[in-house]
Design an enzyme around this catalytic site. Sequence first.
Site, short mmCIF file in Angstrom:
data_model
loop_
_atom_site.label_atom_id
_atom_site.label_comp_id
_atom_site.label_asym_id
_atom_site.label_seq_id
_atom_site.Cartn_x
_atom_site.Cartn_y
_atom_site.Cartn_z
N GLU A 146 66.39 41.60 20.70
CA GLU A 146 66.73 41.81 19.29
C GLU A 146 65.79 42.82 18.63
O GLU A 146 66.22 43.68 17.85
CB GLU A 146 66.68 40.47 18.53
CG GLU A 146 67.72 39.46 18.94
CD GLU A 146 69.13 39.83 18.47
OE1 GLU A 146 69.27 40.81 17.73
OE2 GLU A 146 70.08 39.12 18.85
N ASP A 286 77.48 41.06 27.17
CA ASP A 286 78.26 42.16 26.57
C ASP A 286 77.60 43.52 26.63
O ASP A 286 78.14 44.48 27.19
CB ASP A 286 78.64 41.81 25.13
CG ASP A 286 77.45 41.33 24.30
OD1 ASP A 286 76.34 41.17 24.86
OD2 ASP A 286 77.63 41.10 23.09
N GLU A 379 83.67 32.91 15.46
CA GLU A 379 82.72 33.18 16.53
C GLU A 379 83.29 32.82 17.89
O GLU A 379 83.05 33.51 18.87
CB GLU A 379 81.43 32.37 16.28
CG GLU A 379 80.30 32.68 17.25
CD GLU A 379 79.70 34.06 17.06
OE1 GLU A 379 78.77 34.40 17.83
OE2 GLU A 379 80.13 34.81 16.17
N GLU A 400 81.93 44.13 15.39
CA GLU A 400 82.55 44.59 16.63
C GLU A 400 84.01 45.02 16.47
O GLU A 400 84.45 46.00 17.09
CB GLU A 400 82.44 43.51 17.71
CG GLU A 400 81.07 43.40 18.34
CD GLU A 400 80.04 42.72 17.46
OE1 GLU A 400 78.83 42.88 17.70
OE2 GLU A 400 80.43 42.03 16.48
#
Length: 586
Positions: A146, A286, A379, A400
């Site tokens: 992150e 991902d 989600e 996204e």
Amino acid sequence: MSGKRKTSWTIRTIIIIFVLIIFPTIFVSCSMSDDSYSYSYLSAKRKRMSHKVRKMFYHAYDNYMTYAFPHDELKPMTKSFTDSLSELGNLKLENLPQEYNGSALTLVESLSSLVILGNNTEFERAVIWLSENLTFDVDARINLFECNIRLLGGLVSAHILATDSRNRFTQGTYNNQLLDLAQDLGKRFLPAFNTPTGLPYAWINLKYGVMENETTETSTSGCGSLILEMGALSRLTGDPRFEYAALHALHKLWGMRSSLNLLGTTLDVETGEWIEYSSGIGAGVDSFYEYLIKAHILFGKEEYWRMFQSAYLAVQKYFRYGSWYHEADMRTGRATYWQLTSLQAFWPGVQVLVGDITAANLTHREFFRVWKKFGVLPERYLLDHQIVHPTEKYYPLRPELAESTYYLYQATKDPWYMEVGEAIVNSLNLHTKVEGGFASVRDVTTMQLEDHQHSFFLAETCKYLYLLFDDSPLMGRNYIFTTEGHPLPVISDWHEKLPDSYIPRNWTSIKIETQKKHASAMSMQVCPANLASPGHAGHKIESVCHVPDTWSDHRCLTDDDCGIDSTNCRRRSCSMAGYCGLWLFI
């Protein structure tokens, strides 16, 4: 009689002349008028929508600067703040720092967005403040992944934007301060890679390094999605340690793949053993796929393409079911979980980059269908039951779907994608806008809100929506976006061998004839075709969007499962026996 015949003939003549000459002229005129109207309408719509997104960004940004800065993120409902950098990825909120007061996370994330919006004055003001006040010498345990995509990526991208050919600063104001901050942060990452495997710890203390008894568990994304930011940092500073550490970890991770070319979700960095074998294209994995293809574009290394190609074909074979992607066991390929996760919505954007437009469009439409059903994207959505997951009903303002919409519009110029973007903008304003900013949705079935405005809302969501309606800020140069939406330019000097398809016309570089070519849909708008390799007669390069027939156990359900033929870019069809074959017509 003769007079009547003459009159009749005259009338008929006039009618014929009208039909043959005057009517077509009117028709063409009307058609031209319709085309002109259509263009004017779309142009006006894009301008109106870009203004609307601009207002969204500043509503979020101004409230952050008023109520939260210099802390990390805004709590828009209470008009307060959260120092959330140490909480990102920390689901149990363990080992939180006692004296950490924020790193201006949202401001760093907003830097490239300010440039794209053309606000150079605020960009300069933000850079000066960060130069004088930001420090990473803090006793805070942070998530490496992150912190890499948000802070390091934000600083590296902003530095590049600050030093490009356009003078955005008062003369003498900028002296690489952002790069200095990025290099300092990168050095603090390096102890995380000191493991028997070279795979980095997921957590590191910015001041003291890896803490005693630190967890050895990490995700595939966490150790396989560092190459863009750390690679760019090495290219900018000349210090190879950052790129080497990220690349070594990526090589180790790729070596842990199964015989099916699949990777699990979580692993142990000390033993190099998998902990969770179920995998997919969603959370935990991902950005691993995303960074392979983007690293190939950014750095030009052929090994990134080879890894991505193998991984992509495995995804298409074992995860795809029609327009959806389920999860599967990396060892057997058997389906494990039939669910949509909101993070999967990035996938159509990746497919656009490699030219698999048809498949990208189909999956994108399924995600948008779920968005329309709830007004936002939950989600987690259970595909086998067509219901929201009972404990993951939230929508944290994720970008996204907007990201993939932007990519598909760039590749096709289909105005339908602008309608999708408009629907997303309207939903965000209707359901998540509050007086103090934009709030996350706690429950998509009731639209109950949560007091949190994530930094990626300004770094990604607003940015992709704005670029969908106004892409002029990026004209004249090729960029790739990191998984956090920070633009990095495709620079010829960063390539040992640059693929021809990524060389803009205004570049001067030596073309290497033996270099393999992989067409990009973003620049070529074609499916990548097999090209004969010079010196190797008959040798072909497999197209990433081609589904081979060489697998005896491969079965198709519909034509959409068969993709595009790699040699001539023709659509492929699914036979009654369940095998892919070439259509006779394009």
